[in-house]
Design a protein around this motif. Sequence first.
Motif, PDB file in Angstrom:
ATOM      1  N   CYS A   3      44.634   3.626  26.953  1.00 57.93           N
ATOM      2  CA  CYS A   3      44.637   4.456  28.467  1.00 57.93           C
ATOM      3  C   CYS A   3      43.469   3.435  29.148  1.00 57.93           C
ATOM      4  CB  CYS A   3      43.454   5.274  28.761  1.00 57.93           C
ATOM      5  SG  CYS A   3      42.750   6.372  27.345  1.00 57.93           S
ATOM      6  N   LYS A   5      40.173   4.023  29.413  1.00 58.36           N
ATOM      7  CA  LYS A   5      39.144   5.002  29.853  1.00 58.36           C
ATOM      8  C   LYS A   5      37.880   4.591  29.049  1.00 58.36           C
ATOM      9  CE  LYS A   5      42.369   8.150  32.046  1.00 58.36           C
ATOM     10  NZ  LYS A   5      43.043   9.999  31.809  1.00 58.36           N
ATOM     11  N   ARG A   6      36.980   5.250  29.804  1.00 55.41           N
ATOM     12  CA  ARG A   6      35.836   4.657  28.644  1.00 55.41           C
ATOM     13  C   ARG A   6      35.190   5.966  28.713  1.00 55.41           C
ATOM     14  NH1 ARG A   6      31.945   0.346  29.736  1.00 55.41           N
ATOM     15  NH2 ARG A   6      33.188  -0.958  31.571  1.00 55.41           N
ATOM     16  N   ALA A   7      34.606   6.459  27.436  1.00 59.75           N
ATOM     17  CA  ALA A   7      34.112   7.498  26.806  1.00 59.75           C
ATOM     18  C   ALA A   7      32.825   6.998  25.583  1.00 59.75           C
ATOM     19  CB  ALA A   7      35.729   8.142  25.984  1.00 59.75           C
ATOM     20  N   GLN A  11      33.651   9.759  20.932  1.00 59.83           N
ATOM     21  CA  GLN A  11      34.696   9.827  20.573  1.00 59.83           C
ATOM     22  C   GLN A  11      35.621   9.471  20.872  1.00 59.83           C
ATOM     23  OE1 GLN A  11      33.912  10.929  25.062  1.00 59.83           O
ATOM     24  NE2 GLN A  11      32.970  12.796  24.419  1.00 59.83           N
ATOM     25  N   LEU A  12      35.556   8.056  20.332  1.00 63.48           N
ATOM     26  CA  LEU A  12      36.733   7.117  19.908  1.00 63.48           C
ATOM     27  C   LEU A  12      36.569   6.918  18.764  1.00 63.48           C
ATOM     28  CD1 LEU A  12      35.518   4.244  22.841  1.00 63.48           C
ATOM     29  CD2 LEU A  12      37.374   6.165  22.663  1.00 63.48           C
ATOM     30  N   HIS A  36      38.744  -0.070  19.730  1.00 63.45           N
ATOM     31  CA  HIS A  36      38.147   1.639  19.803  1.00 63.45           C
ATOM     32  C   HIS A  36      39.434   2.172  20.485  1.00 63.45           C
ATOM     33  CE1 HIS A  36      34.279  -0.026  18.333  1.00 63.45           C
ATOM     34  NE2 HIS A  36      34.039   0.766  17.916  1.00 63.45           N
ATOM     35  N   HIS A  38      41.215   5.762  22.179  1.00 64.50           N
ATOM     36  CA  HIS A  38      40.821   7.307  21.642  1.00 64.50           C
ATOM     37  C   HIS A  38      41.914   7.623  20.381  1.00 64.50           C
ATOM     38  CE1 HIS A  38      39.870   6.993  26.279  1.00 64.50           C
ATOM     39  NE2 HIS A  38      39.470   7.830  26.079  1.00 64.50           N
ATOM     40  N   ASP A  40      44.038   9.870  20.409  1.00 63.10           N
ATOM     41  CA  ASP A  40      45.622  10.509  20.797  1.00 63.10           C
ATOM     42  C   ASP A  40      46.447   9.992  20.974  1.00 63.10           C
ATOM     43  OD1 ASP A  40      46.445  11.954  23.242  1.00 63.10           O
ATOM     44  OD2 ASP A  40      46.096  11.335  24.440  1.00 63.10           O
ATOM     45  N   CYS A  43      47.505   7.484  24.290  1.00 64.34           N
ATOM     46  CA  CYS A  43      46.346   5.979  23.888  1.00 64.34           C
ATOM     47  C   CYS A  43      47.554   5.612  23.616  1.00 64.34           C
ATOM     48  CB  CYS A  43      45.209   6.442  23.702  1.00 64.34           C
ATOM     49  SG  CYS A  43      44.216   5.287  24.619  1.00 64.34           S
TER      50      CYS A  43
END
Length: 82
Positions: A3, A5-7, A11-12, A36, A38, A40, A43
């Motif tokens: 995705c 998106k940064r995290a 969390q990854l 890395h 997510h 999910d 993702c």
Amino acid sequence: MGCRKRAAKHQLLRVVAVEGVCVPDSRGALPGRGAHLHPDPTCLDLAVRRRAFPRAFRLQGNLDTTALREYVEQRAGDTPAG
């Protein structure tokens, strides 16, 4: 990866390529280049569709993501909805 998106790192999920197979590295202890993502399924689907794994690991051809998909789906099923 999927995705984009940064995290935060905790969390990854770290993923490593071992003999042409994408393997989840939940402890971050496996050797080699890691990517890395997510934890999910959405993702993961985006990463597979974009062919992000071979690029991230600097490898040619397709990588088997079956073990990674099973891990992510199991982990997604363990988390309570909310």
